[in-house]
Design a protein around this motif. Sequence first.
Motif, PDB file in Angstrom:
ATOM      1  N   LEU A  64       4.035   0.253  14.106  1.00  0.00           N
ATOM      2  CA  LEU A  64       5.642  -0.486  13.685  1.00  0.00           C
ATOM      3  C   LEU A  64       5.927  -1.163  14.974  1.00  0.00           C
ATOM      4  N   VAL A  65       5.131  -0.616  16.175  1.00  0.00           N
ATOM      5  CA  VAL A  65       5.618  -1.877  17.132  1.00  0.00           C
ATOM      6  C   VAL A  65       4.896  -3.196  16.862  1.00  0.00           C
ATOM      7  N   ALA A  66       3.661  -3.215  16.766  1.00  0.00           N
ATOM      8  CA  ALA A  66       2.769  -4.009  16.156  1.00  0.00           C
ATOM      9  C   ALA A  66       3.065  -5.258  14.739  1.00  0.00           C
ATOM     10  N   LEU A  67       3.606  -4.208  14.176  1.00  0.00           N
ATOM     11  CA  LEU A  67       4.063  -4.547  12.841  1.00  0.00           C
ATOM     12  C   LEU A  67       5.638  -5.434  13.211  1.00  0.00           C
ATOM     13  N   THR A 108       1.195  -1.126   0.310  1.00  0.00           N
ATOM     14  CA  THR A 108       0.101  -0.136   0.207  1.00  0.00           C
ATOM     15  C   THR A 108       1.085   1.399  -0.211  1.00  0.00           C
ATOM     16  N   ALA A 109       0.265   1.845  -0.597  1.00  0.00           N
ATOM     17  CA  ALA A 109       1.246   3.659  -0.835  1.00  0.00           C
ATOM     18  C   ALA A 109       1.384   3.592   0.448  1.00  0.00           C
ATOM     19  N   VAL A 110       2.327   4.839   0.449  1.00  0.00           N
ATOM     20  CA  VAL A 110       2.958   5.251   2.269  1.00  0.00           C
ATOM     21  C   VAL A 110       1.497   6.083   2.377  1.00  0.00           C
ATOM     22  N   ALA A 111       1.217   6.972   1.496  1.00  0.00           N
ATOM     23  CA  ALA A 111      -0.030   7.983   1.887  1.00  0.00           C
ATOM     24  C   ALA A 111      -1.449   7.361   1.935  1.00  0.00           C
ATOM     25  N   ASP A 112      -1.116   6.182   2.055  1.00  0.00           N
ATOM     26  CA  ASP A 112      -2.306   5.233   2.290  1.00  0.00           C
ATOM     27  C   ASP A 112      -2.159   4.132   3.709  1.00  0.00           C
ATOM     28  N   GLY A 113      -1.517   4.616   4.251  1.00  0.00           N
ATOM     29  CA  GLY A 113      -0.969   3.392   5.633  1.00  0.00           C
ATOM     30  C   GLY A 113       0.383   3.049   5.293  1.00  0.00           C
ATOM     31  N   GLY A 114       0.780   2.480   3.918  1.00  0.00           N
ATOM     32  CA  GLY A 114       2.043   1.763   3.880  1.00  0.00           C
ATOM     33  C   GLY A 114       3.213   2.083   4.830  1.00  0.00           C
ATOM     34  N   LEU A 115       4.062   1.287   4.569  1.00  0.00           N
ATOM     35  CA  LEU A 115       4.942   1.402   5.262  1.00  0.00           C
ATOM     36  C   LEU A 115       6.143   2.035   4.427  1.00  0.00           C
ATOM     37  N   ASP A 116       6.908   3.249   5.246  1.00  0.00           N
ATOM     38  CA  ASP A 116       8.552   4.048   4.660  1.00  0.00           C
ATOM     39  C   ASP A 116       9.728   2.607   4.327  1.00  0.00           C
ATOM     40  N   ARG A 117      10.170   3.099   4.279  1.00  0.00           N
ATOM     41  CA  ARG A 117      12.033   2.757   3.980  1.00  0.00           C
ATOM     42  C   ARG A 117      12.234   2.906   5.008  1.00  0.00           C
ATOM     43  N   GLY A 142      -4.683  -0.509  14.573  1.00  0.00           N
ATOM     44  CA  GLY A 142      -5.122   0.502  13.323  1.00  0.00           C
ATOM     45  C   GLY A 142      -4.914  -0.446  11.868  1.00  0.00           C
ATOM     46  N   VAL A 143      -3.808  -1.404  12.339  1.00  0.00           N
ATOM     47  CA  VAL A 143      -3.419  -1.735  11.385  1.00  0.00           C
ATOM     48  C   VAL A 143      -3.663  -2.846  10.216  1.00  0.00           C
ATOM     49  N   SER A 144      -4.187  -3.157   8.974  1.00  0.00           N
ATOM     50  CA  SER A 144      -5.038  -3.800   8.362  1.00  0.00           C
ATOM     51  C   SER A 144      -4.663  -5.317   8.361  1.00  0.00           C
ATOM     52  N   PRO A 145      -5.018  -6.231   7.788  1.00  0.00           N
ATOM     53  CA  PRO A 145      -4.864  -7.419   7.523  1.00  0.00           C
ATOM     54  C   PRO A 145      -4.208  -7.770   6.074  1.00  0.00           C
ATOM     55  N   ARG A 146      -3.832  -6.746   5.193  1.00  0.00           N
ATOM     56  CA  ARG A 146      -3.068  -7.047   3.792  1.00  0.00           C
ATOM     57  C   ARG A 146      -1.295  -6.343   4.077  1.00  0.00           C
ATOM     58  N   GLU A 147      -2.081  -5.272   5.511  1.00  0.00           N
ATOM     59  CA  GLU A 147      -0.041  -4.720   5.840  1.00  0.00           C
ATOM     60  C   GLU A 147       0.304  -5.412   6.645  1.00  0.00           C
ATOM     61  N   LEU A 148      -0.580  -6.783   7.573  1.00  0.00           N
ATOM     62  CA  LEU A 148       0.305  -7.199   8.160  1.00  0.00           C
ATOM     63  C   LEU A 148       0.779  -8.859   7.405  1.00  0.00           C
ATOM     64  N   LEU A 149       0.280  -9.344   6.171  1.00  0.00           N
ATOM     65  CA  LEU A 149       0.854 -10.008   4.726  1.00  0.00           C
ATOM     66  C   LEU A 149       2.177  -9.035   4.676  1.00  0.00           C
ATOM     67  N   ASP A 150       1.795  -8.070   3.947  1.00  0.00           N
ATOM     68  CA  ASP A 150       2.960  -7.326   3.837  1.00  0.00           C
ATOM     69  C   ASP A 150       4.228  -7.682   4.045  1.00  0.00           C
ATOM     70  N   VAL A 151       4.163  -7.268   5.681  1.00  0.00           N
ATOM     71  CA  VAL A 151       5.076  -7.798   5.995  1.00  0.00           C
ATOM     72  C   VAL A 151       5.576  -8.841   6.493  1.00  0.00           C
ATOM     73  N   VAL A 152       5.013  -9.892   6.454  1.00  0.00           N
ATOM     74  CA  VAL A 152       5.489 -11.062   6.199  1.00  0.00           C
ATOM     75  C   VAL A 152       6.026 -12.249   5.226  1.00  0.00           C
ATOM     76  N   ILE A 153       5.174 -11.047   4.194  1.00  0.00           N
ATOM     77  CA  ILE A 153       6.315 -11.641   2.907  1.00  0.00           C
ATOM     78  C   ILE A 153       7.670 -10.439   2.856  1.00  0.00           C
ATOM     79  N   GLN A 154       7.650  -9.688   3.617  1.00  0.00           N
ATOM     80  CA  GLN A 154       8.822  -9.068   3.678  1.00  0.00           C
ATOM     81  C   GLN A 154       9.946  -9.791   3.994  1.00  0.00           C
TER      82      GLN A 154
END
Length: 279
Positions: free
Chosen positions: A208-211, A67-76, A239-251
């Motif tokens: 970030l702690v949650a992620l 997800t784009a940073v502006a929409d709640g995604g992770l920055d570098r 406030g973390v979405s399932p998509r963000e959780l999956l994104d982190v696991v893929i990382q």
Amino acid sequence: MVTNEPTDDWKANVGKVSLTARQTEIREAFIARRGYWADDWQLILELDPEFLARYTEVSAYAGEHATAVADGGLDRKSRELIYVALCAQLTHPHPPGILGHGRNAIAAGATPQEVLAVMELVSTLGVAGLHLAVRELEADAPGTVAGLAAQDGTTDAEVATLSEQFRSVYGAWDDEVEDVLRAAAGFYRTVIDLSEIPRHSGVLDPKLVALITFATDAFVTHRDEAALRRDIRAAKAAGVSPRELLDVVIQTCGAGIHAVTVGAPLLAQLMAEPAPDPA
């Protein structure tokens, strides 16, 4: 003198060849997509460039499809701090990763306090062994937890107080935790007190702690299912979405490459050693 101990001598054995146009293309693509280059990639580039090209696709995927940073995604910075956490945890200690991703995180704006807080966050991972032991002790002989509490003089009021503190610090709860608190109340109080520092000091954003916590418990070298279920509930509350959780696991999946990045320097050292005496 030939030694069995790893050394830095391997660095003298890479970069001596002229790169082909394809190798140069792969190196530039890695830098453009990952934002850095390290010595341990060089030998891989020289010996098996197409493997590195395919790995670039794997390692860059999460950042490029999130997800784009502006929409709640992770920055570098956040992504690099997550890498630091994974490389610092006791089930996958990887000093080169701490150094490299720590450097990247600082370059992306992280403070030394943030990097340290990330390492502090994963420093209590060892308590997972206590959870496992209590679960199995009680399964083997029901009533064991109650007996341990009675031996220590642990009261229901003490357990209730610890339960509230646990919920406050970790942001989630399940019934297994109560057994652990009841069986080892005195020790667990020290763990909760310690865990509170990186989680509630304000150095790290709660999201970030949650992620980081979720990524650590899902990581292939740890895989703590009970903790992961708590992490999901805590992450949703943050406030973390399932998509963000999956994104982190893929990382985190790219960490398997450490089999190569740790092994390649040792291979380079072997290449530098004199040929064994046939006699």
